[in-house]
Enzyme design. Structure first.
Site, short mmCIF file in Angstrom:
data_model
loop_
_atom_site.label_atom_id
_atom_site.label_comp_id
_atom_site.label_asym_id
_atom_site.label_seq_id
_atom_site.Cartn_x
_atom_site.Cartn_y
_atom_site.Cartn_z
N ALA A 214 -38.16 -34.18 4.47
CA ALA A 214 -39.02 -34.59 4.97
C ALA A 214 -40.09 -33.55 5.45
O ALA A 214 -39.92 -32.76 6.24
CB ALA A 214 -38.97 -35.64 6.17
N HIS A 215 -41.16 -33.47 4.87
CA HIS A 215 -42.40 -32.63 5.49
C HIS A 215 -43.73 -32.89 5.53
O HIS A 215 -44.64 -32.48 5.88
CB HIS A 215 -42.35 -31.19 4.85
N ARG A 216 -43.97 -34.38 5.00
CA ARG A 216 -45.23 -34.95 4.88
C ARG A 216 -46.00 -34.91 6.39
O ARG A 216 -45.23 -35.48 7.23
CB ARG A 216 -45.57 -36.06 4.15
#
Ligand code: UDP
Length: 381
Positions: A214-216
């Site tokens: 996850a990095h959005r």
């Protein structure tokens, strides 16, 4: 012809690894690295591992807001484009580097080639969506991964000759070539599916663990969403029904977890293995052998599909709609019940090929050659 290629972040190095070698068989490529991703784990490792040529120019521009970063890149690229005798500028995907490269080229009246054109989440709150839309509207050659991407462009009037355009106006060309990341994945996944080293090092067994990335911005820059992500990860791991969770931590996410004081919660949770960002080979081994993948990454959704591993997308939209339509990808957002339901389901029987046959890069270069010939682009060697 000389082509100036602008790259800057991890997925762009992977996309360029598919295209650059083939492009160089026929053209003179000048590779500019903006520096958007600069640390070894997100940049250097992919150049060496995937055999991508060293950049000719390093701009070392990172950090700051999207607007400031794009502006700094644009300023740095303006003289490079002006001084280069490139006949065209090539950009990939949807990042600040993509937008800066495309705008610098358009400003200098050089043709813009956009690889991965036409993708839409229809969510303008995503910085990537703004970048995609803007780049597609200044691009001259739009190379799409899928027919739905080409349909998105047509719906926006791109590639459709405007009756009001003057005689000199050139209609942008749209071509469906397939996805260049799929080229790389198809090459690496057979080995990755049989490789035990990464799993052994983490103490997990094939089919007995989950991979999560996850990095959005929409997930990690919003404190409440980040806290929810941590809570559902630790709860899922504690439940134990799906095995441990392996979480290669993106530097952006690491920073946000540190700011929120949540990194130790995640790292200390039973059944959660937090790792550094992994090499392409190591990460592919995890994707190919996981029970399921949970991600907000675009590239990882496709790679899970190709590997025949169910994907749970931690968003409520996706650009890769075909993976959802075929039943292999579920948009679960950060909803625990939706995650439990998706993990409890059975994968579909069918998995038709999507996004090409592993030869998208060849088609990109063919389309570029045709474009150059039709436009009579002089460009030097
Ligand atoms: N990836 C990798 N190591 C990791 C996590 C991801 O090599 O630890 C690769 C992954 O296989 C995919 C790409 O990075 O090819 C996806 O990049 P990212 O998620 O950063 O970007 P997005 O696709 O969301 O734009």
């Amino acid at each position: 012809m000389r082509i100036l290629t602008v790259v800057g972040n991890r997925p762009q190095f992977i996309k360029a690894a598919a295209v650059s070698g083939r492009l160089r068989e026929r053209h003179d490529e000048v590779l500019v690295h903006t520096g958007q991703h600069h640390d070894d784990a997100l940049s250097a490792v992919f150049f060496s591992e995937l055999g991508l040529a060293e950049p000719d120019r390093q701009l070392s521009i990172a950090g700051g807001s999207n607007t400031s970063q794009t502006a700094r890149m644009l300023s740095a690229l303006e003289p490079i484009v002006a001084e280069s005798d490139a006949g065209a500028v090539l950009v990939y995907g949807d990042t600040n580097s993509t937008l800066a490269g495309a705008l610098a080229a358009a400003g200098a009246r050089r043709p813009v080639i956009h690889v991965e054109a036409g993708m839409r989440s229809f969510d303008r709150a995503m910085p990537e969506e703004l970048n995609r839309v803007l780049v597609d509207h200044v691009a001259d050659l739009l190379l799409c991964p899928s027919h739905s991407a080409a349909a998105n462009l047509a719906a926006e009037g791109i590639g459709v000759r405007q009756p009001s355009a003057g005689a000199e106006a050139k209609t942008p060309q749209v071509s469906v070539v397939g996805d260049v990341m799929v080229d790389v994945a198809m090459q690496w996944q057979p080995r990755a599916a049989a490789s035990g080293a990464t799993l052994d090092a983490l103490g997990v067994r094939p089919g007995g663990f989950l991979v999560l990335t996850a990095h959005r911005a929409g997930n990690v820059d919003v404190p409440e969403r980040l806290a929810t992500l941590v809570a559902l990860t630790t709860a899922l791991a504690a439940d134990g029904s799906y095995g441990p969770i392996v979480l290669p931590l993106h530097p952006r996410t690491r920073k946000r977890l540190d700011e929120a004081g949540l990194r130790s919660t995640l790292e200390g949770a039973a059944g959660v293995h937090v790792t550094e960002p992994l090499s392409y080979a190591a990460f592919s081994a995890l994707v190919c052998q996981a029970r399921a993948v949970l991600t907000d990454s675009g590239g990882v959704q496709k790679e899970a599909y190709l590997a025949g591993v169910p994907c749970l997308t931690l968003r409520d939209t996706t650009e890769w709609v075909e993976t959802v339509q075929t039943g292999w990808n579920t948009l679960v957002d950060l909803d625990r019940d939706a995650i439990a339901a998706a993990l409890g389901g059975k994968p579909p029987a069918e998995r038709p090929p999507l996004y090409g046959d592993g030869h998208a890069a060849e088609r990109c270069v063919e389309a570029i050659d045709t474009f150059v010939a039709e436009r009579g682009i002089a460009g030097s060697q």
